[in-house]
Design an enzyme around this catalytic site. Structure first.
Site, mmCIF file in Angstrom:
data_model
loop_
_atom_site.group_PDB
_atom_site.id
_atom_site.type_symbol
_atom_site.label_atom_id
_atom_site.label_comp_id
_atom_site.label_asym_id
_atom_site.label_seq_id
_atom_site.Cartn_x
_atom_site.Cartn_y
_atom_site.Cartn_z
ATOM 1 N N GLU A 1 37.846 -10.088 9.205
ATOM 2 C CA GLU A 1 38.257 -9.103 10.219
ATOM 3 C C GLU A 1 37.107 -8.201 10.618
ATOM 4 O O GLU A 1 36.945 -7.859 11.797
ATOM 5 C CB GLU A 1 39.420 -8.254 9.689
ATOM 6 C CG GLU A 1 40.014 -7.298 10.709
ATOM 7 C CD GLU A 1 39.279 -5.981 10.862
ATOM 8 O OE1 GLU A 1 39.476 -5.290 11.883
ATOM 9 O OE2 GLU A 1 38.479 -5.630 9.959
ATOM 10 N N ASP B 1 46.197 -1.692 9.358
ATOM 11 C CA ASP B 1 44.745 -1.651 9.147
ATOM 12 C C ASP B 1 44.170 -0.297 9.535
ATOM 13 O O ASP B 1 43.057 -0.210 10.029
ATOM 14 C CB ASP B 1 44.067 -2.773 9.943
ATOM 15 C CG ASP B 1 42.577 -2.882 9.628
ATOM 16 O OD1 ASP B 1 42.163 -2.397 8.556
ATOM 17 O OD2 ASP B 1 41.827 -3.426 10.459
ATOM 18 N N HIS C 1 34.273 2.591 5.720
ATOM 19 C CA HIS C 1 33.040 1.804 5.664
ATOM 20 C C HIS C 1 31.941 2.476 4.834
ATOM 21 O O HIS C 1 30.754 2.344 5.140
ATOM 22 C CB HIS C 1 32.497 1.517 7.068
ATOM 23 C CG HIS C 1 33.368 0.614 7.885
ATOM 24 N ND1 HIS C 1 33.021 0.206 9.154
ATOM 25 C CD2 HIS C 1 34.575 0.051 7.627
ATOM 26 C CE1 HIS C 1 33.976 -0.572 9.645
ATOM 27 N NE2 HIS C 1 34.935 -0.678 8.726
#
Length: 585
Positions: free
Chosen positions: A334, A362, A432
């Site tokens: 993804e 998500d 992230h």
């Protein structure tokens, strides 16, 4: 000389009424009938909520995720860790007693960051925390030593283009929203390379920082030199900006060992509870199993993957079996633009009429506020009634525009879609970064998210009728190219591109005829989608020019009037794009 102006406005694509999809051939029921049917699930919804929030399954999704994240760790596309994660889940789903547990092979990108570090040499020695961006090239083996040029925007970079040659460009763009600011990460290297920079260091796309760089995917452009690119912390970006504003010379040494390898084999992971009446019809719940190579990938997207597993577990534990098949898919690849999901779509799209709804979580599993939904008005009304079943936990809101990189392929073709809405106030603190660990997760909030996910998916799967759906515009396939129509070229107007944080850029368009008395008449419409990593002015222009055409009977009109195109994004965030092209009329 007149001009062809393309002006893009924020709006929703008009919905088309769907046909009833009842399998018994009887006449469609009234909406009151459907409301009464949904109200009949009240006891079942309460049982799901009690089991997930208060009962034996309390905290189960959190505990499962903790064992997984602590055992496997981060799961970058193409890595051995991702392979281990897939095998872990395959075994765990089988042990849980779910049905049709299997792996579907796909190919995914394989990029590794290697050794990387940066050091400020002037005006003082200072170690700079960096994270190379996905798909970045390496520096030469000896590294790069260069003076720094700090800019706050692409506009400033272009104004000072003559100063950029041979320098490392540092972007210190302010964080506005993720959707608006992420373009500096995705396009920063390309824009700097165009003006002769040798590398870029980009302020992390984060709303808060504790000296923490945040990674992510970035894009190169054909014909533009590929230069190394990495993200740095908010603190270091702001410090160098202050230094530059005082006229201080800044010199940085950068070394990156990133490498891109051939695509690697991987798998989407699938498990089901098979329907007892319409087993061929699918309600799909999902999250993605891959992550970046920092932190543990607990938030992005371990939480979404594990509440999807929990939905099937809760239904099994209660001895429920819906009329339709409830299918869970844990996507791979993804973070590189939904490559695993795209291959799944290509494999299964021939059965698209059997997909009732596609759901993806998500954007974290924090305190839930409701469900975002994409579909026609009739389907939305049904979803609102289903969400009312969640009143015991006060999660009843229905928002516009479901978001999910992995489900956009289906929504683009008219399948209803849904995504979890939750409290995102701290999401981009950890996104992230090394901070994406189990410490971010809250078991009570995951319980609530699991309850929402399970109630919605089960009720939709068990209702007698499938959700009404938006019909794809059938005349798109019949449109032909316009002979003599001038190519669209980027003009002097600024171009601002927006790509959703976890999804494709999905736009609908309308061609409008402007008459002599300035009345507007719409004569054609359609839609298109671009992968997040493909978004650029060149790509969008190519799509408009090459994929979607005006009907032949209006070709001559095109040569004698102004034309306006309205692009309406399927998003709640602003999109501003403008092209101006000489029409030579």
């Amino acid at each position: 000389m007149k001009y062809l102006s393309l002006i893009f406005f924020m709006s929703l694509l008009p919905q088309y009424a769907g046909k009833s999809l009842r399998g018994d051939g009887s006449h469609p029921r009234t909406f009151e009938d459907i409301k009464n049917e949904i109200a009949g699930y009240s006891d079942t919804a309460k049982a799901i909520i009690d089991l997930a929030v208060h009962g034996k399954a309390q905290n189960r999704s959190y505990e499962r995720l903790a064992v997984f994240a602590d055992t496997v760790g981060p799961r970058l596309s193409g890595s051995k860790n991702l392979d281990a994660a897939i095998q872990y889940m395959f075994s765990a789903l089988q042990k849980d007693g779910l049905e049709n547990v299997h792996l579907e092979p796909v190919k995914v990108p394989h990029w590794e960051r290697g050794e990387e570090f940066a050091v400020m040499l002037e005006p003082r020695n200072h170690s700079i925390a960096i994270l190379g961006l996905g798909s970045s090239v390496a520096t030469p083996p000896e590294g790069i030593t260069a003076e720094v040029m700090v800019v706050a925007s692409f506009d400033e970079l272009h104004r000072r283009a003559q100063e950029a040659k041979g320098k490392i460009v540092v972007y210190n763009q302010p964080f506005v929203t993720y959707g608006e600011t992420v373009r500096y990460r995705s396009q920063g290297a390309v824009e700097a390379a165009k003006v002769g920079a040798v590398a870029t260091l980009i302020r992390s796309i984060a709303s808060f920082s504790i000296d923490s760089p945040h990674t992510g995917w970035q894009n190169y452009q054909s014909g533009v030199p590929q230069i190394p690119t990495a993200c740095i912390s908010v603190e270091d970006a702001e410090m160098m900006s202050r230094m530059a504003l005082r006229g201080t010379k800044i010199v940085v040494y950068l070394k990156m060992g990133a490498r891109t390898y051939p695509d690697s084999p991987s798998f989407n992971t699938v498990a089901e509870i098979v329907g007892n009446k319409y087993p061929e019809q699918i309600v799909l719940v999902s999250g993605h199993l891959d992550s970046w190579d920092v932190g543990q990938g607990a938030m992005d997207d371990g939480g979404g993957a594990f509440i999807s597993w929990e939905a099937l577990s809760l239904i099994k534990d209660l001895g429920l079996r819906p009329k339709r098949t409830l299918r869970m898919v844990l996507w791979t690849g993804e973070e590189q633009g939904g490559v695993g999901a795209e291959q799944y779509y290509q494999l299964h799209k021939e059965n698209i009429s059997n997909f009732d709804i596609v759901m993806e979580s998500d954007e974290g599993t924090f305190k839930p506020s409701g469900l975002a939904f994409t579909g026609n008005a009739k389907a939305r009304d049904i979803i609102k009634e289903i969400m009312a079943l969640l009143l015991p936990i006060n999660v009843t809101d229905v928002f516009d525009n479901a978001d999910g990189t992995d489900i956009n392929y289906w929504m683009r073709d008219g399948v209803p879609g849904a995504s979890l809405r939750d409290d995102l106030s701290k999401y981009f603190w950890f996104h992230h970064s090394q901070g994406d660990t189990m410490t971010v997760q809250d078991p009570n909030q995951m319980n609530l998210c699991a309850a929402v996910w399970t109630v919605v998916s089960y009720v939709i799967a068990d209702m007698e009728e499938m959700l009404p759906r938006t019909q794809k515009n059938q005349d798109l396939e019949d449109r032909k190219s316009i002979m003599g129509f001038p190519a669209l070229q980027t003009g002097a107007a600024p171009v601002f591109l927006w790509s959703p944080p976890h999804g494709n850029l999905c736009l609908s368009f309308s061609f409008w005829w402007k008459t002599h008395n300035r009345d507007m008449q719409r004569i054609a419409c359609g839609s298109f989608s671009l992968k997040r990593h493909e978004v650029s002015e060149t790509a969008i222009t190519a799509v408009i020019c090459d994929l979607h055409y005006l009907p032949a009977d209006v070709q001559m009109k095109c040569k004698s009037r102004y034309w306006f195109m309205v692009l309406k994004p399927f998003t709640e965030l602003p999109l501003s794009l403008c092209w101006v092209s000489p029409a030579g009329i």
